[in-house]
Design a protein around this motif. Structure first.
Motif, PDB file in Angstrom:
ATOM      1  N   ASP A  18      31.366  19.627  47.748  1.00 44.34           N
ATOM      2  CA  ASP A  18      32.539  18.054  48.290  1.00 44.34           C
ATOM      3  C   ASP A  18      32.287  17.890  49.401  1.00 44.34           C
ATOM      4  OD1 ASP A  18      32.291  16.997  45.508  1.00 44.34           O
ATOM      5  OD2 ASP A  18      33.381  18.220  45.020  1.00 44.34           O
ATOM      6  N   ALA A  20      31.907  18.366  53.446  1.00 47.15           N
ATOM      7  CA  ALA A  20      30.199  18.208  54.409  1.00 47.15           C
ATOM      8  C   ALA A  20      30.907  19.505  55.483  1.00 47.15           C
ATOM      9  CB  ALA A  20      30.108  17.451  55.070  1.00 47.15           C
ATOM     10  N   PRO A  59      44.550  17.653  61.598  1.00 51.56           N
ATOM     11  CA  PRO A  59      44.813  16.653  60.224  1.00 51.56           C
ATOM     12  C   PRO A  59      43.767  15.965  60.170  1.00 51.56           C
ATOM     13  CG  PRO A  59      46.139  16.006  62.199  1.00 51.56           C
ATOM     14  CD  PRO A  59      45.423  17.303  62.525  1.00 51.56           C
ATOM     15  N   GLY A  60      43.166  15.762  58.453  1.00 56.42           N
ATOM     16  CA  GLY A  60      42.524  15.493  58.128  1.00 56.42           C
ATOM     17  C   GLY A  60      41.285  16.333  58.358  1.00 56.42           C
ATOM     18  N   THR A  61      40.731  17.431  58.500  1.00 59.79           N
ATOM     19  CA  THR A  61      39.557  18.391  58.650  1.00 59.79           C
ATOM     20  C   THR A  61      39.307  18.892  57.485  1.00 59.79           C
ATOM     21  OG1 THR A  61      40.645  19.986  59.367  1.00 59.79           O
ATOM     22  CG2 THR A  61      39.648  18.948  61.187  1.00 59.79           C
ATOM     23  N   GLY A  62      40.334  18.704  56.125  1.00 62.16           N
ATOM     24  CA  GLY A  62      39.320  19.366  54.820  1.00 62.16           C
ATOM     25  C   GLY A  62      39.872  20.520  54.659  1.00 62.16           C
ATOM     26  N   LYS A  63      41.126  20.751  54.483  1.00 64.04           N
ATOM     27  CA  LYS A  63      41.799  21.948  54.485  1.00 64.04           C
ATOM     28  C   LYS A  63      41.885  21.955  52.869  1.00 64.04           C
ATOM     29  CE  LYS A  63      44.878  21.540  58.125  1.00 64.04           C
ATOM     30  NZ  LYS A  63      44.164  20.728  58.663  1.00 64.04           N
ATOM     31  N   THR A  64      43.267  21.221  52.385  1.00 70.89           N
ATOM     32  CA  THR A  64      43.347  20.398  50.869  1.00 70.89           C
ATOM     33  C   THR A  64      41.755  20.439  50.530  1.00 70.89           C
ATOM     34  OG1 THR A  64      45.248  19.583  52.047  1.00 70.89           O
ATOM     35  CG2 THR A  64      44.574  19.161  49.276  1.00 70.89           C
ATOM     36  N   LEU A  65      41.163  20.048  50.532  1.00 64.20           N
ATOM     37  CA  LEU A  65      39.963  19.551  50.138  1.00 64.20           C
ATOM     38  C   LEU A  65      39.418  21.639  49.352  1.00 64.20           C
ATOM     39  CD1 LEU A  65      37.343  17.787  49.055  1.00 64.20           C
ATOM     40  CD2 LEU A  65      36.419  17.793  51.896  1.00 64.20           C
ATOM     41  N   ASP A 116      51.086  23.234  51.371  1.00 61.02           N
ATOM     42  CA  ASP A 116      50.224  22.590  52.693  1.00 61.02           C
ATOM     43  C   ASP A 116      51.276  22.059  54.064  1.00 61.02           C
ATOM     44  OD1 ASP A 116      48.883  20.321  53.914  1.00 61.02           O
ATOM     45  OD2 ASP A 116      48.410  19.307  52.428  1.00 61.02           O
ATOM     46  N   ASN A 164      48.286  22.338  60.762  1.00 65.45           N
ATOM     47  CA  ASN A 164      48.005  21.618  62.000  1.00 65.45           C
ATOM     48  C   ASN A 164      48.853  22.556  63.167  1.00 65.45           C
ATOM     49  OD1 ASN A 164      47.426  19.558  60.109  1.00 65.45           O
ATOM     50  ND2 ASN A 164      49.240  18.408  60.344  1.00 65.45           N
ATOM     51  N   HIS A 200      30.602  10.697  51.670  1.00 63.60           N
ATOM     52  CA  HIS A 200      31.274   9.890  50.784  1.00 63.60           C
ATOM     53  C   HIS A 200      30.393   7.756  51.070  1.00 63.60           C
ATOM     54  CE1 HIS A 200      35.160  11.348  51.142  1.00 63.60           C
ATOM     55  NE2 HIS A 200      34.878  12.944  52.239  1.00 63.60           N
ATOM     56  N   GLY A 224      37.302  14.587  58.749  1.00 69.55           N
ATOM     57  CA  GLY A 224      36.624  13.561  57.933  1.00 69.55           C
ATOM     58  C   GLY A 224      37.491  13.090  56.940  1.00 69.55           C
ATOM     59  N   ALA A 225      38.690  12.995  57.476  1.00 66.22           N
ATOM     60  CA  ALA A 225      39.838  12.049  56.099  1.00 66.22           C
ATOM     61  C   ALA A 225      39.249  10.806  56.962  1.00 66.22           C
ATOM     62  CB  ALA A 225      40.789  12.881  56.350  1.00 66.22           C
ATOM     63  N   ALA A 228      36.279   9.475  55.675  1.00 61.86           N
ATOM     64  CA  ALA A 228      36.342   8.462  54.097  1.00 61.86           C
ATOM     65  C   ALA A 228      37.748   7.522  54.002  1.00 61.86           C
ATOM     66  CB  ALA A 228      37.156   9.651  53.370  1.00 61.86           C
TER      67      ALA A 228
HETATM   68  P1  ATP Z   1      46.464  17.396  56.268  1.00 62.41           P
HETATM   69  O1  ATP Z   1      46.279  18.326  57.633  1.00 62.41           O
HETATM   70  O2  ATP Z   1      46.386  16.604  56.696  1.00 62.41           O
HETATM   71  O3  ATP Z   1      46.759  17.699  55.684  1.00 62.41           O
HETATM   72  P2  ATP Z   1      43.949  18.328  55.321  1.00 62.41           P
HETATM   73  O4  ATP Z   1      43.673  18.901  56.624  1.00 62.41           O
HETATM   74  O5  ATP Z   1      44.444  19.002  54.512  1.00 62.41           O
HETATM   75  O6  ATP Z   1      44.970  17.337  56.449  1.00 62.41           O
HETATM   76  P3  ATP Z   1      42.563  16.668  53.446  1.00 62.41           P
HETATM   77  O7  ATP Z   1      43.444  16.423  53.245  1.00 62.41           O
HETATM   78  O8  ATP Z   1      41.206  17.646  53.284  1.00 62.41           O
HETATM   79  O9  ATP Z   1      42.899  17.089  54.774  1.00 62.41           O
HETATM   80  O10 ATP Z   1      41.215  15.502  53.763  1.00 62.41           O
HETATM   81  C1  ATP Z   1      41.136  14.250  53.792  1.00 62.41           C
HETATM   82  C2  ATP Z   1      40.363  13.713  52.603  1.00 62.41           C
HETATM   83  O11 ATP Z   1      39.492  13.571  53.981  1.00 62.41           O
HETATM   84  C3  ATP Z   1      39.584  14.503  51.632  1.00 62.41           C
HETATM   85  O12 ATP Z   1      39.947  14.508  50.293  1.00 62.41           O
HETATM   86  C4  ATP Z   1      38.013  14.138  52.070  1.00 62.41           C
HETATM   87  O13 ATP Z   1      38.295  12.780  51.039  1.00 62.41           O
HETATM   88  C5  ATP Z   1      37.799  13.254  53.821  1.00 62.41           C
HETATM   89  N1  ATP Z   1      37.578  14.544  54.223  1.00 62.41           N
HETATM   90  C6  ATP Z   1      38.144  15.541  55.059  1.00 62.41           C
HETATM   91  N2  ATP Z   1      37.349  16.449  55.510  1.00 62.41           N
HETATM   92  C7  ATP Z   1      35.890  16.730  55.128  1.00 62.41           C
HETATM   93  C8  ATP Z   1      34.944  17.251  54.677  1.00 62.41           C
HETATM   94  N3  ATP Z   1      34.097  17.864  55.574  1.00 62.41           N
HETATM   95  N4  ATP Z   1      33.294  17.088  53.573  1.00 62.41           N
HETATM   96  C9  ATP Z   1      34.024  15.628  53.159  1.00 62.41           C
HETATM   97  N5  ATP Z   1      35.159  15.391  52.869  1.00 62.41           N
HETATM   98  C10 ATP Z   1      36.070  15.497  53.801  1.00 62.41           C
END
Ligand code: ATP
Length: 273
Positions: A18, A20, A59-65, A116, A164, A200, A224-225, A228
């Motif tokens: 999941d 990428a 933000p949104g680079t997939g850390k939580t994912l 987080d 971040n 996505h 990534g966010a 999506a």
């Molecule tokens: P924040 O700093 O805002 O908390 P984050 O780095 O934790 O952001 P996520 O919450 O992991 O970001 O990403 C949000 C959504 O974006 C994910 O649930 C997913 O749908 C999508 N996403 C982000 N990065 C990727 C990736 N590398 N591959 C696939 N989907 C991604």
């Protein structure tokens, strides 16, 4: 996400498929999966398994994912809490909440604790512009350090945290035995954006001539966010237009809409400062 919950325990079904792109990052976190699955491989040689892994990136680079994918791949429970919720909700009880969280995670080890926005509690002392008293925040932070120092490296609990802004963290957090592993995530490259579009758009009904390379080319600087978000907006737009499949034009309009949303957010943030 329910604000009422202290932390969520979830048996994550998310896997590395999941996520990428981020190939190098995945190599590093695969090691964490192995620490959880095969701890004795390391401990029998006297190695200490790292307790804390810090994910640093925009933000949104997939850390939580990614943290969820580690739990999913290892098949262990995932306890998550966000630093800002801590600061907003647990005035006066932050330290005891930290204690509860670690206790639960240890009882159910092997497990992952995910924190987080750790900067909300782990900001370096003196740099905090907080409405909450600094004492309170420091108590919470100190309790977290105490917990991390207190458990042995073979407890089976690994703490993953995300921020971040790595540069504002208190250096006490980064000491050996705490978050001594640091992993950096970057905004996706063009080929990574293509891979994220692939993930996505997989659940969507797409027009046959849809060109993912072109979408990747037209979204430099997007996370990534954001991608999506674009994919889902495109499907909503196409549905409203009564189409049978999502077309390139829908993606372009969705991109405009996501950009407009980002500009609005930036405006609110800059006006708030
Ligand atoms: P924040 O700093 O805002 O908390 P984050 O780095 O934790 O952001 P996520 O919450 O992991 O970001 O990403 C949000 C959504 O974006 C994910 O649930 C997913 O749908 C999508 N996403 C982000 N990065 C990727 C990736 N590398 N591959 C696939 N989907 C991604």
């Amino acid at each position: 996400k329910s604000k009422a919950q202290l932390f969520e325990k979830d048996q994550s079904k998310i896997t590395f498929d999941d996520v990428a792109g981020l190939d190098e990052v995945k190599v590093e976190v695969r090691e964490v999966v192995d620490f959880l699955k095969n701890p004795t491989r390391y401990t029998r040689l006297g190695a200490k398994i790292p307790k804390g892994v810090l994910l640093i990136g925009p933000p949104g680079t997939g850390k939580t994912l990614l943290a969820k994918a580690v739990a999913g791949e290892a098949g262990v429970p995932f306890y998550s809490i966000s630093g800002s919720e801590f600061v907003e909700m647990f005035v006066g009880v932050g330290a005891s909440r930290v204690r509860d969280l670690f206790k639960k995670a240890k009882q159910n080890a092997p497990s992952i604790i995910f924190i987080d926005e750790i900067d909300a509690i782990g900001r370096s002392r003196g740099k905090a512009a907080s409405f909450q008293s600094n004492d309170e925040r420091e108590n919470t932070l100190n309790q977290m350090l105490t917990e991390m120092d207190g458990f042995g490296s073979n407890t089976g609990v690994i703490v993953m945290a995300a921020t971040n802004r790595g540069e504002i963290l208190d250096s006490a957090l980064l000491r050996p035995g705490r978050f001594d592993r640091q992993i950096y995530l970057e905004l996706p490259t063009k080929s990574e954006r293509r891979a994220i579009f692939e993930v996505h758009t997989a659940p969507l009904k797409l027009a046959h001539d849809l060109n993912l390379d072109q979408l990747a080319s037209q979204t430099p600087g997007f996370s990534g966010a954001d991608i999506a978000n674009i994919c889902n907006e495109a499907a909503l737009i196409a549905a409203r237009r009564n189409k049978d499949a999502v077309e390139f034009a829908d993606f372009m309009d969705a991109t405009d809409r996501v950009i407009a949303g980002m500009e609005k957010k930036n405006k609110i943030i800059s006006e708030g400062e």
